[in-house]
Design an enzyme around this catalytic site. Structure first.
Site, mmCIF file in Angstrom:
data_model
loop_
_atom_site.group_PDB
_atom_site.id
_atom_site.type_symbol
_atom_site.label_atom_id
_atom_site.label_comp_id
_atom_site.label_asym_id
_atom_site.label_seq_id
_atom_site.Cartn_x
_atom_site.Cartn_y
_atom_site.Cartn_z
ATOM 1 N N HIS A 1 -8.704 9.777 4.549
ATOM 2 C CA HIS A 1 -8.398 8.762 3.531
ATOM 3 C C HIS A 1 -8.749 9.345 2.175
ATOM 4 O O HIS A 1 -9.831 9.907 2.002
ATOM 5 C CB HIS A 1 -9.201 7.484 3.784
ATOM 6 C CG HIS A 1 -8.631 6.304 3.055
ATOM 7 N ND1 HIS A 1 -8.706 6.178 1.694
ATOM 8 C CD2 HIS A 1 -7.950 5.225 3.491
ATOM 9 C CE1 HIS A 1 -8.104 5.052 1.326
ATOM 10 N NE2 HIS A 1 -7.628 4.457 2.401
ATOM 11 N N ARG B 1 -0.193 8.474 9.594
ATOM 12 C CA ARG B 1 -0.038 7.027 9.782
ATOM 13 C C ARG B 1 0.294 6.328 8.463
ATOM 14 O O ARG B 1 -0.310 6.610 7.431
ATOM 15 C CB ARG B 1 -1.351 6.463 10.318
ATOM 16 C CG ARG B 1 -1.405 4.973 10.419
ATOM 17 C CD ARG B 1 -2.799 4.540 10.803
ATOM 18 N NE ARG B 1 -3.748 4.790 9.740
ATOM 19 C CZ ARG B 1 -4.497 3.849 9.164
ATOM 20 N NH1 ARG B 1 -4.396 2.595 9.549
ATOM 21 N NH2 ARG B 1 -5.343 4.151 8.216
ATOM 22 N N HIS C 1 -10.683 9.517 8.514
ATOM 23 C CA HIS C 1 -10.449 8.076 8.565
ATOM 24 C C HIS C 1 -9.779 7.611 9.850
ATOM 25 O O HIS C 1 -10.227 6.668 10.487
ATOM 26 C CB HIS C 1 -9.586 7.707 7.367
ATOM 27 C CG HIS C 1 -9.370 6.242 7.180
ATOM 28 N ND1 HIS C 1 -10.412 5.355 7.030
ATOM 29 C CD2 HIS C 1 -8.236 5.504 7.113
ATOM 30 C CE1 HIS C 1 -9.927 4.131 6.885
ATOM 31 N NE2 HIS C 1 -8.613 4.190 6.944
ATOM 32 N N GLU D 1 0.854 -1.186 0.000
ATOM 33 C CA GLU D 1 0.000 0.000 0.000
ATOM 34 C C GLU D 1 0.886 1.231 0.000
ATOM 35 O O GLU D 1 2.110 1.131 0.037
ATOM 36 C CB GLU D 1 -0.931 -0.009 1.219
ATOM 37 C CG GLU D 1 -1.951 -1.127 1.162
ATOM 38 C CD GLU D 1 -2.954 -1.068 2.315
ATOM 39 O OE1 GLU D 1 -3.676 -0.073 2.435
ATOM 40 O OE2 GLU D 1 -3.001 -2.018 3.090
ATOM 41 N N ARG E 1 -0.756 9.356 2.371
ATOM 42 C CA ARG E 1 -2.191 9.643 2.255
ATOM 43 C C ARG E 1 -2.525 11.127 2.231
ATOM 44 O O ARG E 1 -3.424 11.548 1.512
ATOM 45 C CB ARG E 1 -2.929 9.005 3.427
ATOM 46 C CG ARG E 1 -3.064 7.552 3.228
ATOM 47 C CD ARG E 1 -3.901 6.909 4.275
ATOM 48 N NE ARG E 1 -4.014 5.504 3.903
ATOM 49 C CZ ARG E 1 -4.546 4.585 4.666
ATOM 50 N NH1 ARG E 1 -5.023 4.901 5.849
ATOM 51 N NH2 ARG E 1 -4.615 3.339 4.256
HETATM 52 C C1 LIG Z 1 -13.304 1.534 6.852
HETATM 53 C C2 LIG Z 1 -11.994 1.361 7.567
HETATM 54 C C3 LIG Z 1 -10.974 0.633 6.977
HETATM 55 C C4 LIG Z 1 -9.750 0.475 7.634
HETATM 56 N N1 LIG Z 1 -8.772 -0.304 7.056
HETATM 57 C C5 LIG Z 1 -7.634 -0.550 7.761
HETATM 58 C C6 LIG Z 1 -6.662 -1.470 7.263
HETATM 59 O O1 LIG Z 1 -6.827 -2.056 6.204
HETATM 60 N N2 LIG Z 1 -5.545 -1.675 8.006
HETATM 61 C C7 LIG Z 1 -5.317 -1.043 9.201
HETATM 62 O O2 LIG Z 1 -4.282 -1.265 9.830
HETATM 63 N N3 LIG Z 1 -6.237 -0.193 9.696
HETATM 64 C C8 LIG Z 1 -7.390 0.061 9.017
HETATM 65 N N4 LIG Z 1 -8.321 0.911 9.543
HETATM 66 C C9 LIG Z 1 -8.077 1.494 10.878
HETATM 67 C C10 LIG Z 1 -8.258 0.426 11.933
HETATM 68 O O3 LIG Z 1 -9.344 -0.388 11.595
HETATM 69 C C11 LIG Z 1 -8.493 1.030 13.305
HETATM 70 O O4 LIG Z 1 -7.584 2.044 13.585
HETATM 71 C C12 LIG Z 1 -8.352 -0.041 14.381
HETATM 72 O O5 LIG Z 1 -9.137 -1.149 14.043
HETATM 73 C C13 LIG Z 1 -8.760 0.513 15.732
HETATM 74 O O6 LIG Z 1 -8.850 -0.545 16.643
HETATM 75 P P1 LIG Z 1 -9.211 -0.247 18.150
HETATM 76 O O7 LIG Z 1 -9.256 -1.542 18.832
HETATM 77 O O8 LIG Z 1 -8.329 0.801 18.666
HETATM 78 O O9 LIG Z 1 -10.686 0.419 18.069
HETATM 79 P P2 LIG Z 1 -12.021 -0.104 17.390
HETATM 80 O O10 LIG Z 1 -11.807 -1.276 16.550
HETATM 81 O O11 LIG Z 1 -12.675 1.066 16.749
HETATM 82 O O12 LIG Z 1 -12.898 -0.564 18.633
HETATM 83 C C14 LIG Z 1 -13.446 0.378 19.513
HETATM 84 C C15 LIG Z 1 -14.394 -0.313 20.455
HETATM 85 O O13 LIG Z 1 -14.715 0.576 21.511
HETATM 86 C C16 LIG Z 1 -16.107 0.544 21.752
HETATM 87 N N5 LIG Z 1 -16.483 1.804 22.375
HETATM 88 C C17 LIG Z 1 -16.287 3.060 21.929
HETATM 89 N N6 LIG Z 1 -16.756 3.954 22.835
HETATM 90 C C18 LIG Z 1 -17.257 3.231 23.852
HETATM 91 C C19 LIG Z 1 -17.915 3.576 25.074
HETATM 92 N N7 LIG Z 1 -18.147 4.834 25.435
HETATM 93 N N8 LIG Z 1 -18.334 2.569 25.879
HETATM 94 C C20 LIG Z 1 -18.136 1.264 25.545
HETATM 95 N N9 LIG Z 1 -17.524 0.881 24.403
HETATM 96 C C21 LIG Z 1 -17.093 1.864 23.572
HETATM 97 C C22 LIG Z 1 -16.710 0.292 20.395
HETATM 98 O O14 LIG Z 1 -18.019 -0.189 20.546
HETATM 99 C C23 LIG Z 1 -15.720 -0.748 19.864
HETATM 100 O O15 LIG Z 1 -16.026 -2.008 20.387
HETATM 101 C C24 LIG Z 1 -9.550 1.072 8.890
HETATM 102 C C25 LIG Z 1 -10.574 1.809 9.487
HETATM 103 C C26 LIG Z 1 -11.792 1.944 8.840
HETATM 104 C C27 LIG Z 1 -12.885 2.730 9.500
#
Ligand SMILES: Cc1cc2nc3c(=O)[nH]c(=O)nc-3n(C[C@H](O)[C@H](O)[C@H](O)COP(=O)(O)OP(=O)(O)OC[C@H]3O[C@@H](n4cnc5c(N)ncnc54)[C@H](O)[C@@H]3O)c2cc1C
Length: 534
Positions: free
Chosen positions: A231, A375, A340, A115, A277
């Site tokens: 993005h 990032r 994003h 990428e 990006r």
């Molecule tokens: C469309 C899209 C495509 C992407 N593609 C990629 C990719 O190909 N490769 C890559 O590395 N990254 C990618 N990213 C970024 C990546 O997915 C995220 O940065 C990463 O998954 C974040 O993980 P996390 O565990 O920090 O948070 P998340 O996966 O967002 O999880 C957050 C959690 O917190 C919970 N939560 C939030 N607030 C509260 C609250 N007040 N009380 C209780 N629960 C709460 C939510 O319900 C959820 O369960 C992409 C993002 C998107 C949106």
């Protein structure tokens, strides 16, 4: 299900960071409560398409991954955090493989793609373009098999509870409107990003920056909020959600073309479509501006690609496009940027420790400085894994607090009078539009100041109550103000933060991270995250 009053550890969020941390803590023998706002699969993690970047073929590969990460971050990457990310990444991904994650393979070998701004192919993917969902599935299955992990869906954390300066638990809001407090030895924020602060975003509705807003209210340091990654290629069809068209499409050779059908990236960056990006996003924005201020279409074009069948390689994306009568083999697809990924967040060291005792953060909610100002694609799933695991290790070493069990409510949210006729939805939409217009891809002093004023005015209209939409509105307002204050203070352009009135990078003053805390102005500091902040 009965209410839980106490756990060893509470984890806010069940994305990649939260689940990986829960598994680590449970393996250390602790009782872990994981709460998530909606169904367990609803997170940014589940929507991640392109893949997870990881250097699996030895030292040279790891060193190159580090250099790519540092270079994408535009002078601001915390090298120590980046080193941890790339060096520990392979072990963490091996673990995922052992736990049954099905990454795509060819003749038994893991398939690797490339990428933007990666110097070699190092991105693992699953089911073509459903990498996050597959990793989430495997982690959840593993977590469910551990009896000392309790998973609570449809449970919103509304605030942290604090006793004598220690974080001692959380206040939860159940779907039925009941609130209760859970006390814990330590709390991990793994609540993901805040894309919902903008009208145009690839993030799902749960991404409202709650963890950052809660930490801010509790007095934690928040860093680098001016760096929001837009993005470049989200689908741009009227009335259709801003569906992401993964960078992996450009990795497989897709071109960007303007309304005249010309490729244009050669005018912006030597890496063309695979430039960082922020560069691609601004290029698309510029190519999409007509001479009289009108918006012109910009397209992602795969029609020339013959080496792969895009519909087989990207089944999820192709299916979504087919619903709108578009086919990657036949049609140029209209795109424009969308919010994003938040590089900033709750400031942590490389063990997930925040500036508040017994509060930890990992994943998108956190800011170790690993991404700097921008990032590198596919580094965030890896970040969640690596720093989720590290936070769990550090938390497991926390001794039970002497104050454990005595929990005065933090009571930080102030209710305001409810003017008739103002709905939470209306205020949320207005906030998102203000942020897109004034604190989006291109910013300047006047615009940011206007944005801040409009948010302050809207705050005066906040309805009263304690329901989830209202809690999210307050949190989004807090996030918006943090972004604007940090963006106003950084009078230079760097990475994802572009000030039209200060278009150049100013290393002498700003090769530092912005840090902001309640009651304090924005300051600029160097990160040395090996030290414990508290
Ligand atoms: C469309 C899209 C495509 C992407 N593609 C990629 C990719 O190909 N490769 C890559 O590395 N990254 C990618 N990213 C970024 C990546 O997915 C995220 O940065 C990463 O998954 C974040 O993980 P996390 O565990 O920090 O948070 P998340 O996966 O967002 O999880 C957050 C959690 O917190 C919970 N939560 C939030 N607030 C509260 C609250 N007040 N009380 C209780 N629960 C709460 C939510 O319900 C959820 O369960 C992409 C993002 C998107 C949106």
């Amino acid at each position: 299900m009965g209410e839980i009053a106490e756990a060893d550890f509470v984890i806010v969020g069940a994305g990649i960071a939260g689940l990986r941390a829960a598994i680590g803590l449970a393996a250390a023998g602790a009782r872990v409560l994981v709460v998530t706002k909606e169904a367990l699969g609803e997170s940014n993690t589940s929507y991640a398409q392109g893949g997870i970047a990881v250097a699996m073929s030895g030292h040279e590969d790891v060193a190159l991954h580090l250099e790519d990460t540092v270079s994408a971050g535009d002078g601001l990457v915390n090298r120590e955090a980046a080193r941890v990310l790339v060096e520990e990444g392979p072990q963490r991904v091996e673990e995922l493989l052992r736990w049954g994650t099905n990454f795509d393979r060819e003749n038994g070998q893991l398939m690797l793609t490339r990428e933007g701004a990666h110097s070699r192919n190092r991105i693992l993917h699953a089911h073509g373009d459903a990498t996050g969902a597959e990793i989430g599935r495997a982690l959840l299955r593993h977590a469910r098999a551990m009896p000392n992990i309790t998973l609570r869906d449809w449970t919103t954390t509304i605030d942290l509870t604090i006793t004598d300066g220690f974080v001692t638990g959380v206040r939860l809001l159940a779907r039925n409107g009941h609130t209760n407090q859970v006390s814990a030895r330590a709390v991990l924020l793994a609540s993901g990003g805040a894309g919902q602060v903008y009208s145009d975003t690839t993030n799902p509705a749960v991404a409202t920056g709650d963890g950052i807003a809660m930490a801010w209210r509790a007095g934690a340091e928040i860093a680098d909020m001016e760096f929001y990654q837009f993005h470049p290629t989200a689908l741009s069809l009227p009335g259709v959600q801003r569906f992401l068209l993964s960078e992996a499409l450009r990795g497989e050779g897709a071109y960007l073309i303007n309304s005249r059908g010309e490729r244009f990236m050669d005018r912006y960056h030597p890496l063309l479509e695979l430039a960082p990006r922020d560069v691609v996003a601004r290029a698309i924005t510029r190519e999409g501006m007509g001479p009289n201020g009108e918006t012109l279409p910009v397209y992602l074009d795969m029609r020339h690609i013959t080496a792969i069948d895009p519909t087989t390689r990207f089944p999820g994306i192709s299916k979504f496009l087919a619903r709108h009568k578009l086919d990657l083999r036949r049609d140029p697809v209209p795109v424009r940027p969308a919010a994003h990924y938040l590089m900033g967040g709750v400031r942590t060291d490389i063990h997930g420790r925040t500036s508040l005792p017994r509060l930890y953060a990992a994943g998108e909610v956190a800011c170790t400085g690993v991404h700097g100002a921008n990032r590198l694609a596919s580094n965030s799933l890896l970040e969640g894994l690596v720093f989720g695991a590290r936070a769990a290790e550090a938390m497991a070493a926390e001794k039970p607090s002497p104050r454990f069990g005595t929990l005065p409510s933090f009571g930080s949210m102030q209710s305001k009078a409810h003017p008739p006729g103002i709905s939470t939805d209306h205020l949320r939409t207005e906030l998102q539009c203000v942020m897109w217009q004034h604190a989006g891809l291109l910013r300047d002093h006047e615009g940011l100041k206007n944005g801040r004023e409009r948010i302050r005015e809207a705050e005066g209209e906040n309805p009263q109550g304690n329901d989830r939409p209202l809690v999210e509105l307050w949190n989004l307002q807090a996030i918006a103000k943090l972004i604007i204050r940090s963006a106003l203070a950084r009078t230079e352009s760097r990475g994802a933060h572009f000030r039209s009135d200060f278009p150049h990078r100013d290393d002498a003053r700003f090769q530092k991270h912005s840090v902001i805390a309640k009651g304090k102005e924005v300051s600029f500091v160097e990160f040395s995250t090996s030290e414990i902040l508290v």
